[in-house]
Each structure stands twice: as C-alpha cells, then as structure tokens.
Design a protein around this motif. Sequence first.
Motif, PDB file in Angstrom:
ATOM      1  N   GLU A 112      35.733  35.817  20.858  1.00  0.00           N
ATOM      2  CA  GLU A 112      35.093  36.503  21.981  1.00  0.00           C
ATOM      3  C   GLU A 112      35.094  35.632  23.233  1.00  0.00           C
ATOM      4  N   SER A 113      34.861  34.343  23.054  1.00  0.00           N
ATOM      5  CA  SER A 113      34.904  33.438  24.208  1.00  0.00           C
ATOM      6  C   SER A 113      36.297  33.404  24.816  1.00  0.00           C
ATOM      7  N   LEU A 114      37.297  33.349  23.953  1.00  0.00           N
ATOM      8  CA  LEU A 114      38.680  33.363  24.446  1.00  0.00           C
ATOM      9  C   LEU A 114      38.984  34.677  25.149  1.00  0.00           C
ATOM     10  N   ARG A 115      38.518  35.792  24.552  1.00  0.00           N
ATOM     11  CA  ARG A 115      38.728  37.095  25.189  1.00  0.00           C
ATOM     12  C   ARG A 115      38.064  37.161  26.561  1.00  0.00           C
ATOM     13  N   ASP A 116      36.805  36.684  26.636  1.00  0.00           N
ATOM     14  CA  ASP A 116      36.090  36.722  27.915  1.00  0.00           C
ATOM     15  C   ASP A 116      36.782  35.840  28.965  1.00  0.00           C
ATOM     16  N   ARG A 117      37.267  34.683  28.524  1.00  0.00           N
ATOM     17  CA  ARG A 117      37.963  33.812  29.466  1.00  0.00           C
ATOM     18  C   ARG A 117      39.244  34.473  29.989  1.00  0.00           C
ATOM     19  N   LEU A 118      39.961  35.121  29.090  1.00  0.00           N
ATOM     20  CA  LEU A 118      41.185  35.815  29.510  1.00  0.00           C
ATOM     21  C   LEU A 118      40.861  37.009  30.396  1.00  0.00           C
ATOM     22  N   LEU A 119      39.740  37.704  30.082  1.00  0.00           N
ATOM     23  CA  LEU A 119      39.348  38.834  30.928  1.00  0.00           C
ATOM     24  C   LEU A 119      39.021  38.375  32.348  1.00  0.00           C
ATOM     25  N   LYS A 120      38.358  37.225  32.451  1.00  0.00           N
ATOM     26  CA  LYS A 120      38.065  36.695  33.789  1.00  0.00           C
ATOM     27  C   LYS A 120      39.364  36.372  34.533  1.00  0.00           C
ATOM     28  N   GLN A 121      40.313  35.778  33.816  1.00  0.00           N
ATOM     29  CA  GLN A 121      41.604  35.494  34.448  1.00  0.00           C
ATOM     30  C   GLN A 121      42.283  36.792  34.885  1.00  0.00           C
ATOM     31  N   ALA A 144      40.762  39.652  35.550  1.00  0.00           N
ATOM     32  CA  ALA A 144      40.020  40.219  36.680  1.00  0.00           C
ATOM     33  C   ALA A 144      40.374  39.500  37.980  1.00  0.00           C
ATOM     34  N   THR A 145      40.543  38.189  37.890  1.00  0.00           N
ATOM     35  CA  THR A 145      40.938  37.431  39.083  1.00  0.00           C
ATOM     36  C   THR A 145      42.301  37.885  39.577  1.00  0.00           C
ATOM     37  N   GLU A 186      43.706  40.813  38.944  1.00  0.00           N
ATOM     38  CA  GLU A 186      43.611  42.186  39.439  1.00  0.00           C
ATOM     39  C   GLU A 186      43.023  42.209  40.846  1.00  0.00           C
ATOM     40  N   HIS A 187      41.978  41.398  41.061  1.00  0.00           N
ATOM     41  CA  HIS A 187      41.403  41.330  42.411  1.00  0.00           C
ATOM     42  C   HIS A 187      42.425  40.806  43.410  1.00  0.00           C
ATOM     43  N   ARG A 188      43.156  39.800  42.994  1.00  0.00           N
ATOM     44  CA  ARG A 188      44.188  39.253  43.869  1.00  0.00           C
ATOM     45  C   ARG A 188      45.259  40.291  44.175  1.00  0.00           C
ATOM     46  N   ALA A 189      45.695  41.032  43.123  1.00  0.00           N
ATOM     47  CA  ALA A 189      46.716  42.051  43.328  1.00  0.00           C
ATOM     48  C   ALA A 189      46.202  43.171  44.223  1.00  0.00           C
ATOM     49  N   GLU A 190      44.939  43.601  43.987  1.00  0.00           N
ATOM     50  CA  GLU A 190      44.371  44.666  44.806  1.00  0.00           C
ATOM     51  C   GLU A 190      44.240  44.215  46.263  1.00  0.00           C
ATOM     52  N   THR A 191      43.822  42.977  46.461  1.00  0.00           N
ATOM     53  CA  THR A 191      43.712  42.456  47.823  1.00  0.00           C
ATOM     54  C   THR A 191      45.070  42.427  48.503  1.00  0.00           C
ATOM     55  N   LEU A 192      46.081  41.971  47.773  1.00  0.00           N
ATOM     56  CA  LEU A 192      47.430  41.914  48.348  1.00  0.00           C
ATOM     57  C   LEU A 192      47.934  43.314  48.693  1.00  0.00           C
ATOM     58  N   ARG A 193      47.668  44.294  47.805  1.00  0.00           N
ATOM     59  CA  ARG A 193      48.116  45.668  48.087  1.00  0.00           C
ATOM     60  C   ARG A 193      47.405  46.234  49.307  1.00  0.00           C
ATOM     61  N   ASN A 194      46.087  45.978  49.419  1.00  0.00           N
ATOM     62  CA  ASN A 194      45.355  46.451  50.596  1.00  0.00           C
ATOM     63  C   ASN A 194      45.870  45.782  51.870  1.00  0.00           C
ATOM     64  N   GLN A 195      46.141  44.493  51.769  1.00  0.00           N
ATOM     65  CA  GLN A 195      46.674  43.795  52.942  1.00  0.00           C
ATOM     66  C   GLN A 195      48.046  44.334  53.317  1.00  0.00           C
ATOM     67  N   HIS A 254      56.281  47.366  41.302  1.00  0.00           N
ATOM     68  CA  HIS A 254      55.410  46.258  40.884  1.00  0.00           C
ATOM     69  C   HIS A 254      53.969  46.773  40.778  1.00  0.00           C
ATOM     70  N   PRO A 255      53.678  47.594  39.759  1.00  0.00           N
ATOM     71  CA  PRO A 255      52.364  48.253  39.697  1.00  0.00           C
ATOM     72  C   PRO A 255      51.277  47.440  39.005  1.00  0.00           C
ATOM     73  N   THR A 256      51.621  46.363  38.318  1.00  0.00           N
ATOM     74  CA  THR A 256      50.641  45.650  37.504  1.00  0.00           C
ATOM     75  C   THR A 256      50.059  44.463  38.269  1.00  0.00           C
ATOM     76  N   SER A 257      49.152  43.756  37.563  1.00  0.00           N
ATOM     77  CA  SER A 257      48.576  42.540  38.129  1.00  0.00           C
ATOM     78  C   SER A 257      49.101  41.303  37.408  1.00  0.00           C
ATOM     79  N   LYS A 258      50.286  41.422  36.810  1.00  0.00           N
ATOM     80  CA  LYS A 258      50.879  40.271  36.136  1.00  0.00           C
ATOM     81  C   LYS A 258      51.289  39.215  37.171  1.00  0.00           C
ATOM     82  N   PRO A 259      51.330  37.969  36.757  1.00  0.00           N
ATOM     83  CA  PRO A 259      51.700  36.915  37.712  1.00  0.00           C
ATOM     84  C   PRO A 259      53.045  37.165  38.381  1.00  0.00           C
TER      85      PRO A 259
END
Length: 544
Positions: A217-226, A228-229, A231-240, A262-267
């Motif tokens: 669960e800790s590993l899952r939560d850490r990956l989810l935070k990554q 989310a980061t 996704e936020h970065r991708a959403e910000t870039l798309r809005n910009q 390029h629809p995903t938030s993959k690196p």
Amino acid sequence: MERNHLKTELQSRIAEFCDNIEAVWSEIGVNESCYNERVQEVLFVIEQSCTGMIDEESNILQRTRDNVERARRDIDEITRALKLPPVKSPLNLPLMQLESFLESEAQSLRVLKQERMDKLNKSLKTAKDLCRELGVCLEKNYPVDEIPNESDLEKLRLEVENLKFMKVERVSQAEALRKEINDLYECLEDNPKDISRQRLGGDVASCLTVSALNDLESLRDRLLKQQATLEHRAETLRNQLEAIYTRLDLQMLQLQQFLHRHPTSKPSDIRYLEEELERCMELRRNNIEKFVINCRRELEQYWNCLYISEDAQMTRFKPFLSTTFSETLLELHEAELEKTKVLFDKSKPILDLFNQHSEVWAEFEDMERKANDPSRLLARGRGKGLLQEQRQRREIEKKLPKLEEKLQVAVGEWELNEGEPFLIFEFPILDYINWKKENFFEEKEAAKRAKHEEKEREKEHEMRYGTKPQATKRGAAALGPLKNGPKTPSKKGKLGTTMNTTNQFTKTSISNSSNKSRNVPWPEIKEEVLGAPAEEENGAHWEI
C-alpha cells in the motif's frame, strides 16, 4: 460342573495313582527306606506341579484385575476429557466378564479419543500453516497432549474458517494491489526495484502478512503521488498549450491532433508536451504584442463579469495602457490574468446569485411598465392576461426576497473569509441592490407627481380658458434628468451578455441608502379586480 468336582476328581485319581504306584513298588520290591524316599519324591513332584499351577492362575487373576483397573482408568479419563457421562458396569459381574465389558467400552472410547486427536492435529496443522502465511497467531492455545472436547474442536474449526476467509480476502487485496502497482509502473514507464520486484512477481502467498500488505500500500500510494504529479504536470502543459495556441491564433485543429497523439500523462508524452510548449514559447517571444493584446481582451472579459468599472480597471492594473511591449509587460499581464481568474472563481457563487437577482428585478421592472399601460385592459383575452400577470407578480414576490437572503448569507461568508466587502462597480453589493430598488421607487413616485401636476395644470387651464392645453410629455420625461437619479448605460454582466448599470452612481447616493435598512422591504400589492378599469395612475400601489 460343580465347584467340589476338582477335589473329588483329584482324590479319586490320586487314590488310583497311589494304588498303581504302590503296586509297581511292590512288584519292584522297594524296601521301606527306598519307599519313604520315593514317597517324598512323589509328594515333591505333585507339590511342585500344584504350586506352579496355582502361581499361573494367580498371575492370570492379577492380570485380569490389572486389565479391569486400566480399563476403568481409561474410561474415567476419556469420559472426563470428552465430558461424557460415566460408564456404569453391571453389578455382581464375574471378573472375566467385567474385564471383557470394560475393555469393550474402553476400546470404543479410545477410538473416539483417537478420532478427536487426529482431528485436532489436522486442524492445528492447517491453522498453523495459515497463521504462518498471514503472520497472525491463534486466539487460543490448544495442547496437543490433551483430549479436546467438542467445544474446543468447534472453536478451532471456526478459527480455521476465519483464517481461510482472511486468507481469501488478503489474497484478493494483494492481487488487486499488485495489479494496480504494475499498472502504475507501466504508466510511469518504470520498473520495480529490490524487494518490490519479488513481491510483485513472486507467489502471492508471500504478500499476505500485514507488513507485506502495508508495504504494497505504501508503494502504491507513493506511485499514485508520482502519477498525480505527472497528471497535474500534463494538465498544466495542455492548458498552457491551449492558451498559447489561442493567443498566437494558431490552428486549434492542429493542437487537437497533437493532443490526440499524446493523450496520457506518461513521461514520454510529457516530454512531447514540453517540447511543443517550448516551441510555442519561442513563437510567443516573437509575437509579444499579439500576446499582450489577447491578455488584455481576456482581462476585460473577466473584469466585465466581475462588474469592475472602467476607472477601477485602469487603477487596478496600470500596465494595461502601456504601449512598450516587452517580455516583462507580458509577464505582468499574464500574472494579472491568473490573479483575476482566481478572483472570478472565488466570486462566481455570489455573481451567479447577483445575476439571478438582476434578471428577476428586470422582470419586475418590465411588469411595472406593463402595469402602467392601460391598453392591456382593452386587449382581447385580457382576463387571461391579467391572471398570468398576477401569477408572475406573486412568483417574483417570492423569488426576490429569497435571492436577497441567499446573497446576504453568501456575502457575509465572503467578508468573514476575505476580510473585505464584495463590490459591484466599486460599491458594496447589498448597498447597490438597495440603491436600485430605492431609485426605481423614487422614479415611480416622481412620475406620479409629474402626472398629477400635469392634470392640475389641465384643470386650471380648462377652468381659466375653457379648453384643454396641448398635450405635453408625461411622466419622468417631463422632469428631465433626475438630480440624484443615475442613467443606466449598458455594461457587460457575463461573457457575451450585457446588463444595465450606472455611470452616475455616486458615493453620496450609496451612503444615503446604506444608512437605511440593508434590505428595502417589499411593499404590499393591491391586486386589480379582473375586468375592472385601471385607475388613473395605473399599476399596483406600492406602500413604502
């Protein structure tokens, strides 16, 4: 056979034996000394034989007694352990039959004991295996050298069932976590490392302990935070990208096609988005003037939605009128635009209520203007029209106080949270609403007075000259501009819509109205009787 038969039989046979051996000795010619010796030998042999037989039978007796005692002991022990009723043997039963009876009962109880011990050992083995996999302990300690009763076996069985159910749940939880983590690694375009690789790729039985599940669960939560980061970065870039495409007047279809690729938030997709944004930023640096003008256009739209006057707009953001287009000027405009967007988002609930109130108030003013039109009483179907007018009036009477009450609550929360009043055209919103109401009623009263004065002049002229004067302007038009009554030029209230406001709305009029009640009470309405002629002033009478 009688009990004394042995003695009788022995006496008969010994007598016969003695006669036979005496005959033999006589025939042999045994003398008296030899005779005595032979008699002693015979007596010794007989005594030895009888003694041996007696010892053997005594041993059999003792063994039988021991067997009976052992059987009784086993029966008592097993019945106590199994909580069974004691076994009662028949009275006056011979020892051998008693032994047989008790041995049979003991054997039955031994079989039952063995069955329970086997069941206990099997259940304990299963429970221990489950406890080792799940990292838990049994609730109760079950001794393996004691006979369990039915209650203990049932408790152990239920405990094993609970452990099996817990294992099923944890297997399901572990498999779900492992699948989610593997999907996250795939989205993050990364691979598990160290112990995570073993737990994610090995047997699921190694992930059933509480510590292992917590690690997953800790590993899952850490990956989810990554994620989310990212996704936020991708959403910000798309809005910009969307904003910069709009300001550069680039083809939005081209942007949509690029985002579709390029629809995903993959690196990897984020890298493409960053490269495209950098390309657009380079274009922006080459088109700063166009960007500044587009920012100003957006600012004006938001300012209009926030009901900020033109003077306040210029005071609020002085670089708005600058003609020295530079990167610094563009950054100032973008920062102001972002701040205005945040203000609009926070103000939107109150603005929505204010716009609703303005729409209902406009309906009220329109209804009052229609009420002053006497031709509505002469039109075809006037009864139906008057009924509809009354229903509309009652509906407005309900809506306006409710909207004002909601506005008071929302504005109170705003002032509490923000520490400043909510302004409309640089004046408190509730004072502005009260001023609109008071101004409307003052204009209405002024129109009534003008009409009354005109009628008085007509009567005086007719009494003096006998004829009516020429028709003159009536109502507020006869008075010209009101001294304190502001005109209401159009002002954009929403994106793409307009509403009436004022350029002559002075601080004096607001302060005068704010000294009164914060909310002007709604007057009672005297409804007209259907079909009755309108009064000379027409419309409802407002008692303030």
